[in-house]
Design an enzyme around this catalytic site. Structure first.
Site, mmCIF file in Angstrom:
data_model
loop_
_atom_site.group_PDB
_atom_site.id
_atom_site.type_symbol
_atom_site.label_atom_id
_atom_site.label_comp_id
_atom_site.label_asym_id
_atom_site.label_seq_id
_atom_site.Cartn_x
_atom_site.Cartn_y
_atom_site.Cartn_z
ATOM 1 N N ASP A 82 25.808 124.741 82.532
ATOM 2 C CA ASP A 82 24.828 124.728 81.437
ATOM 3 C C ASP A 82 23.594 123.927 81.862
ATOM 4 O O ASP A 82 23.614 123.223 82.871
ATOM 5 C CB ASP A 82 25.459 124.141 80.150
ATOM 6 C CG ASP A 82 25.840 122.668 80.271
ATOM 7 O OD1 ASP A 82 27.036 122.343 80.099
ATOM 8 O OD2 ASP A 82 24.945 121.838 80.559
ATOM 9 N N HIS B 117 28.383 124.184 90.840
ATOM 10 C CA HIS B 117 29.078 125.451 90.559
ATOM 11 C C HIS B 117 28.170 126.527 90.003
ATOM 12 O O HIS B 117 28.648 127.506 89.443
ATOM 13 C CB HIS B 117 30.257 125.187 89.609
ATOM 14 C CG HIS B 117 31.305 124.332 90.242
ATOM 15 N ND1 HIS B 117 32.195 123.580 89.507
ATOM 16 C CD2 HIS B 117 31.591 124.073 91.553
ATOM 17 C CE1 HIS B 117 32.995 122.917 90.337
ATOM 18 N NE2 HIS B 117 32.652 123.195 91.580
ATOM 19 N N ARG C 37 28.929 133.234 77.428
ATOM 20 C CA ARG C 37 28.791 131.783 77.649
ATOM 21 C C ARG C 37 27.317 131.392 77.657
ATOM 22 O O ARG C 37 26.948 130.298 77.241
ATOM 23 C CB ARG C 37 29.481 131.402 78.956
ATOM 24 C CG ARG C 37 31.004 131.586 78.875
ATOM 25 C CD ARG C 37 31.720 130.879 79.971
ATOM 26 N NE ARG C 37 31.428 129.461 79.955
ATOM 27 C CZ ARG C 37 31.506 128.716 81.062
ATOM 28 N NH1 ARG C 37 31.816 129.292 82.211
ATOM 29 N NH2 ARG C 37 31.256 127.422 81.015
#
Ligand code: APR
Length: 230
Positions: free
Chosen positions: A90, A105, A56
């Site tokens: 991100d 998070h 990711r």
């Protein structure tokens, strides 16, 4: 000067090519949460967790901020007290030039101490090598709030939400708590604009929400132009 608070989820980064979680092609359709996003999973198979977040991270580094991220930066330039609370790991808000960002998070560009949830170190590049240690001696792990773990910055986010004159929500299904309960802290007088092409479960907030049922890259710039008065 009105105080604007923005709350974003995976949908704001969808058009940058980063997957959401619960859409039909979402990450949780391909992976089991219990295999890669719980503390038990980390203890049971840390390499699988490291590999998942390495992949990711590689996607995140290859992604670019989209028109929604850039429009929010433009909005913050017009309303300098604006704050962003994101569920996303991100760094696209940062790379779009936004500041005053609270990540609920975690952040994919950082690692954290196994012993201390907020003791982070930056990670250069996409690859974490499992076994590397934090200066405090503990194993480094992805700086991600796994399901079932505490959300260290949630009370800070609630305090921010309670100062909103205008609340903007972009691209979240409101499925995950405590993040989804953030809307409870928005003052009654503050309008809530919700940009999302889907139909999130608005529940008790239904009557307060202006739903802009568009993708982020279209709906956010339009809303920003309206709020800046262009
Ligand atoms: N523009 C705006 N919204 C979009 C777009 C788009 N182009 N594409 C999808 N969406 C919306 C979907 O309609 C949905 O409401 O984004 C939302 C994505 O919902 P989820 O996949 O549940 O993501 P999110 O709400 O951010 O999940 C919250 O769950 O798995 C955990 O920690 C993870 O932070 C994440 C949390």
């Amino acid at each position: 000067m009105k105080k604007i608070v923005v709350f974003t989820g995976a949908g704001v980064s969808a058009e940058s090519g980063l997957g959401t979680f619960r859409d039909s092609d979402g990450l949780w359709e391909k992976y089991r949460v219990e295999d890669i996003c719980t503390h038990e999973a980390w203890l049971r198979n840390p390499q699988l967790c490291v590999d998942f977040y390495n992949a990711r991270r590689r996607d995140t580094l290859a992604a670019q901020p989209n028109a929604a991220h850039l429009a929010l930066t433009r909005l913050q330039q017009a309303f300098p007290t604006m704050e962003i609370i994101t569920q996303n790991i991100d760094d696209l808000h940062e790379r779009a030039g936004s500041r005053n960002i609270t990540h609920l998070h975690g952040e994919i560009t950082k690692l954290r101490s196994e012993n201390n949830e907020t003791a982070t170190v930056p990670l250069q590049g996409w690859e974490q090598h499992y076994g590397d240690r934090h200066p405090d001696g503990s194993l480094l792990r992805p700086y991600i709030v796994f399901f079932g773990e505490g959300v260290p910055y949630f009370s800070q986010a609630c305090a921010i939400a309670s100062t909103a004159d205008i609340m903007i929500v972009v691209g979240t299904s409101l499925n995950v708590y405590p993040a989804a309960s953030l809307l409870q802290y928005v003052p009654d007088k503050a309008p809530i604009y919700f940009v999302d092409p889907g139909m999130p479960e608005f529940g008790m907030y239904r009557d307060r929400i202006t739903h802009i049922r568009k993708k982020a890259s279209e709906g956010v710039p339009e809303l920003v132009n309206q709020l800046i008065g262009q």
